[in-house]
Design a protein around this motif. Sequence first.
Motif, PDB file in Angstrom:
ATOM      1  N   TRP A 187     -34.964  11.342   7.159  1.00  0.00           N
ATOM      2  CA  TRP A 187     -35.439  10.443   6.118  1.00  0.00           C
ATOM      3  C   TRP A 187     -34.722   9.103   6.228  1.00  0.00           C
ATOM      4  O   TRP A 187     -33.595   8.938   5.753  1.00  0.00           O
ATOM      5  CB  TRP A 187     -35.208  11.057   4.729  1.00  0.00           C
ATOM      6  N   ASP A 188     -35.372   8.156   6.868  1.00  0.00           N
ATOM      7  CA  ASP A 188     -34.833   6.810   7.020  1.00  0.00           C
ATOM      8  C   ASP A 188     -34.887   6.093   5.670  1.00  0.00           C
ATOM      9  O   ASP A 188     -35.873   6.208   4.946  1.00  0.00           O
ATOM     10  CB  ASP A 188     -35.657   6.055   8.061  1.00  0.00           C
ATOM     11  N   GLY A 189     -33.845   5.335   5.372  1.00  0.00           N
ATOM     12  CA  GLY A 189     -33.822   4.614   4.104  1.00  0.00           C
ATOM     13  C   GLY A 189     -34.351   3.200   4.186  1.00  0.00           C
ATOM     14  O   GLY A 189     -34.561   2.550   3.161  1.00  0.00           O
ATOM     15  N   ALA A 190     -34.603   2.699   5.409  1.00  0.00           N
ATOM     16  CA  ALA A 190     -35.037   1.311   5.575  1.00  0.00           C
ATOM     17  C   ALA A 190     -36.354   1.067   4.861  1.00  0.00           C
ATOM     18  O   ALA A 190     -37.365   1.716   5.141  1.00  0.00           O
ATOM     19  CB  ALA A 190     -35.170   0.987   7.062  1.00  0.00           C
ATOM     20  N   GLY A 191     -36.361   0.126   3.915  1.00  0.00           N
ATOM     21  CA  GLY A 191     -37.569  -0.255   3.194  1.00  0.00           C
ATOM     22  C   GLY A 191     -38.002   0.710   2.115  1.00  0.00           C
ATOM     23  O   GLY A 191     -39.013   0.482   1.446  1.00  0.00           O
ATOM     24  N   GLN A 211     -39.297  25.285   5.688  1.00  0.00           N
ATOM     25  CA  GLN A 211     -38.373  25.355   6.831  1.00  0.00           C
ATOM     26  C   GLN A 211     -36.942  25.446   6.285  1.00  0.00           C
ATOM     27  O   GLN A 211     -36.186  24.470   6.311  1.00  0.00           O
ATOM     28  CB  GLN A 211     -38.520  24.109   7.716  1.00  0.00           C
ATOM     29  N   PRO A 212     -36.542  26.611   5.765  1.00  0.00           N
ATOM     30  CA  PRO A 212     -35.226  26.735   5.113  1.00  0.00           C
ATOM     31  C   PRO A 212     -34.041  26.447   6.027  1.00  0.00           C
ATOM     32  O   PRO A 212     -32.955  26.127   5.529  1.00  0.00           O
ATOM     33  CB  PRO A 212     -35.208  28.188   4.632  1.00  0.00           C
ATOM     34  N   ASN A 213     -34.218  26.551   7.340  1.00  0.00           N
ATOM     35  CA  ASN A 213     -33.116  26.280   8.264  1.00  0.00           C
ATOM     36  C   ASN A 213     -33.095  24.843   8.766  1.00  0.00           C
ATOM     37  O   ASN A 213     -32.284  24.500   9.621  1.00  0.00           O
ATOM     38  CB  ASN A 213     -33.194  27.242   9.453  1.00  0.00           C
ATOM     39  N   CYS A 214     -33.990  24.016   8.249  1.00  0.00           N
ATOM     40  CA  CYS A 214     -34.110  22.630   8.697  1.00  0.00           C
ATOM     41  C   CYS A 214     -32.992  21.768   8.120  1.00  0.00           C
ATOM     42  O   CYS A 214     -32.732  21.775   6.913  1.00  0.00           O
ATOM     43  CB  CYS A 214     -35.466  22.082   8.267  1.00  0.00           C
ATOM     44  N   VAL A 215     -32.318  21.022   8.976  1.00  0.00           N
ATOM     45  CA  VAL A 215     -31.284  20.074   8.556  1.00  0.00           C
ATOM     46  C   VAL A 215     -31.970  18.825   8.017  1.00  0.00           C
ATOM     47  O   VAL A 215     -32.903  18.292   8.632  1.00  0.00           O
ATOM     48  CB  VAL A 215     -30.376  19.702   9.750  1.00  0.00           C
ATOM     49  N   ILE A 216     -31.531  18.335   6.865  1.00  0.00           N
ATOM     50  CA  ILE A 216     -32.079  17.101   6.291  1.00  0.00           C
ATOM     51  C   ILE A 216     -31.097  15.965   6.514  1.00  0.00           C
ATOM     52  O   ILE A 216     -29.945  16.025   6.080  1.00  0.00           O
ATOM     53  CB  ILE A 216     -32.367  17.248   4.790  1.00  0.00           C
ATOM     54  N   PHE A 217     -31.558  14.921   7.237  1.00  0.00           N
ATOM     55  CA  PHE A 217     -30.800  13.673   7.334  1.00  0.00           C
ATOM     56  C   PHE A 217     -31.250  12.797   6.181  1.00  0.00           C
ATOM     57  O   PHE A 217     -32.438  12.495   6.036  1.00  0.00           O
ATOM     58  CB  PHE A 217     -31.083  12.970   8.660  1.00  0.00           C
ATOM     59  N   ARG A 224     -28.178  13.305  -2.172  1.00  0.00           N
ATOM     60  CA  ARG A 224     -27.796  14.545  -2.855  1.00  0.00           C
ATOM     61  C   ARG A 224     -28.532  15.764  -2.305  1.00  0.00           C
ATOM     62  O   ARG A 224     -28.148  16.898  -2.587  1.00  0.00           O
ATOM     63  CB  ARG A 224     -28.023  14.414  -4.360  1.00  0.00           C
ATOM     64  N   PHE A 225     -29.584  15.523  -1.504  1.00  0.00           N
ATOM     65  CA  PHE A 225     -30.306  16.627  -0.892  1.00  0.00           C
ATOM     66  C   PHE A 225     -29.963  16.787   0.590  1.00  0.00           C
ATOM     67  O   PHE A 225     -30.455  17.697   1.252  1.00  0.00           O
ATOM     68  CB  PHE A 225     -31.820  16.392  -1.012  1.00  0.00           C
ATOM     69  N   ALA A 226     -29.136  15.893   1.101  1.00  0.00           N
ATOM     70  CA  ALA A 226     -28.929  15.807   2.543  1.00  0.00           C
ATOM     71  C   ALA A 226     -27.893  16.807   3.051  1.00  0.00           C
ATOM     72  O   ALA A 226     -26.919  17.128   2.370  1.00  0.00           O
ATOM     73  CB  ALA A 226     -28.504  14.391   2.920  1.00  0.00           C
ATOM     74  N   ASP A 227     -28.129  17.261   4.283  1.00  0.00           N
ATOM     75  CA  ASP A 227     -27.124  18.021   5.016  1.00  0.00           C
ATOM     76  C   ASP A 227     -26.213  17.094   5.801  1.00  0.00           C
ATOM     77  O   ASP A 227     -25.045  17.407   6.024  1.00  0.00           O
ATOM     78  CB  ASP A 227     -27.799  18.982   5.998  1.00  0.00           C
ATOM     79  N   VAL A 228     -26.762  15.961   6.255  1.00  0.00           N
ATOM     80  CA  VAL A 228     -25.992  14.993   7.034  1.00  0.00           C
ATOM     81  C   VAL A 228     -26.337  13.584   6.560  1.00  0.00           C
ATOM     82  O   VAL A 228     -27.436  13.333   6.059  1.00  0.00           O
ATOM     83  CB  VAL A 228     -26.258  15.129   8.554  1.00  0.00           C
ATOM     84  N   ARG A 229     -25.387  12.673   6.719  1.00  0.00           N
ATOM     85  CA  ARG A 229     -25.534  11.315   6.208  1.00  0.00           C
ATOM     86  C   ARG A 229     -25.613  10.293   7.336  1.00  0.00           C
ATOM     87  O   ARG A 229     -25.232  10.570   8.475  1.00  0.00           O
ATOM     88  CB  ARG A 229     -24.356  10.963   5.299  1.00  0.00           C
ATOM     89  N   TRP A 230     -26.082   9.099   6.981  1.00  0.00           N
ATOM     90  CA  TRP A 230     -26.039   7.965   7.899  1.00  0.00           C
ATOM     91  C   TRP A 230     -24.595   7.515   8.058  1.00  0.00           C
ATOM     92  O   TRP A 230     -23.808   7.536   7.110  1.00  0.00           O
ATOM     93  CB  TRP A 230     -26.902   6.832   7.362  1.00  0.00           C
ATOM     94  N   ILE A 272     -21.097  16.525   3.617  1.00  0.00           N
ATOM     95  CA  ILE A 272     -22.240  15.819   4.201  1.00  0.00           C
ATOM     96  C   ILE A 272     -21.711  14.972   5.355  1.00  0.00           C
ATOM     97  O   ILE A 272     -21.394  13.790   5.204  1.00  0.00           O
ATOM     98  CB  ILE A 272     -22.966  14.930   3.167  1.00  0.00           C
ATOM     99  N   PRO A 273     -21.566  15.542   6.541  1.00  0.00           N
ATOM    100  CA  PRO A 273     -20.984  14.820   7.683  1.00  0.00           C
ATOM    101  C   PRO A 273     -21.897  13.719   8.200  1.00  0.00           C
ATOM    102  O   PRO A 273     -23.092  13.656   7.871  1.00  0.00           O
ATOM    103  CB  PRO A 273     -20.782  15.925   8.718  1.00  0.00           C
ATOM    104  N   ALA A 274     -21.329  12.846   9.035  1.00  0.00           N
ATOM    105  CA  ALA A 274     -22.033  11.663   9.530  1.00  0.00           C
ATOM    106  C   ALA A 274     -22.774  11.929  10.832  1.00  0.00           C
ATOM    107  O   ALA A 274     -22.218  12.521  11.757  1.00  0.00           O
ATOM    108  CB  ALA A 274     -21.042  10.518   9.731  1.00  0.00           C
TER     109      ALA A 274
END
Length: 508
Positions: A187-191, A211-217, A224-230, A272-274
Amino acid sequence: MKKSKFIITLVFLTIGAARVWAQAPKPYGPTPSARQKEWYDREIIAFFHFGINTFEDYVNEGDGKASTAIFNPTSLDCNQWAQTMKLAGISTGILVAKHADGFCNWPSAYTDYSVKNTPWRNGKGDLVKEFTNAFNATGLKSALYLGPHDRHEHLSPLYSIPKYQSYYANQLKELLTNYGPIWETWWDGAGADELTTPVYTEWEKIVRSLQPNCVIFGTKNSYRFADVRWVGNESGLAGDPCWSTIDSISIKDESAHIKELNEGQVNGNAYIPAETDVSIRPSWFYHPEEDKDVKTPQQLWDIYCNSVGHNSVLLLNFPPDRRGLIHPIDSANVVQLRHIIDETFANNLLAGASIKAKNGRGGIYKTSNLIDKDPNSYYATKDESSTDEIIFKMKSTNTFDCLMIQEVIELGHRITEWTVEYADDGKSWKSIPGASNKQSIGHKWIVRFPSITAKYIRLRITKGNASAALHTFGIFKQSSKLKKQQGKYITSRCNLDIHNYTGFFGRI
């Protein structure tokens, strides 16, 4: 007498068993989920920016107005992408299914702005399917970028956030239902400033249900829903320190929190690692003018050490050209990076060293675990000891210019300050340049420095939130291939249009 001997023997056996089965350290603070642990272990993920922007002249951020008639790759072959990644030791790829221009690389039922209205494959093509099929067939993981911001949809006079929320949700369902396991969604935050937390709340439910095993960027309102951060930049540079923990609720304005994103927070409330994103070229999409500007193996090694080697995961972009193929320079350089990584870390110079520690936990958590190459074993200190001093005496003097250390991330961030020193005699200690008063470790930390020759190495853990727990520690000599990289590299022999890549590297 016999009874006394039995009792004494039993006592010794009991003590011995206690040493062998010493209690494991308890986790400290936030810890990774199973999907976050797997994400870390992959280390490098490939990014593929390919779409209608590829067929415009030097466009990276399309306005959503380009005609679908221009999208027509002549030799698109996702098997070539997958084979290149396999040779480069990259086990996962993220395809841009829809960028901010809104063009969809699959025949979505919810828009005409997609591959179904292009000359490619006579309008019958599905790039997402070809991508996921190729990666799955090669034993690689498939992931998808579905850009939240959509300029094409914004062109409609009927556009509204509620309508777009439903439109995006439907497309998310298409992608997460029709293409097998999807390992990460980006999920890109640009715009996408107008898309607030309630919008992402609904989208997150779709991901977790399908997709319960899917990592959310995540970025901005989706943290607050992310597994990993920018990581806070697009240069391939994670912070120093770079903590896996962060206060996910406090990040409302990315521009005011770039340093926080880059470095994390040692006592953050969420794990939430980078993820560190960068393109192998100056741009995200392919432009022939940039063939001369592809990052060299040396530059990629620098990026690796400052991303993977800074407790992050590297997301490295490869923009396929208008044929639909990864350019041979890009392929050659990333395969050479893999050779550099493998050659550098093939030989831990501490192997066979005698090791002494002040505060070892004992039992199965012995010091030899630091150099045994077993990913499941680790060294730990006593519960009451958050500091330690570990001395390695090598069998002979060695020359080295790199060190690597790994914490047991399943137990949380524990060590908060550490230093590495060297000596010829085990008494006159000197600090290794760049390895004094370091802070985070996490999944992997790498430090490079001018060549040092010594027989003794000392790892000092000087501060911690809890007892130390380390998987690996080692010193290394960087790959000899790096010495040759004073000029640009080219591919002397590389078939561009077949799956079976062959090539060797020479200096101009």
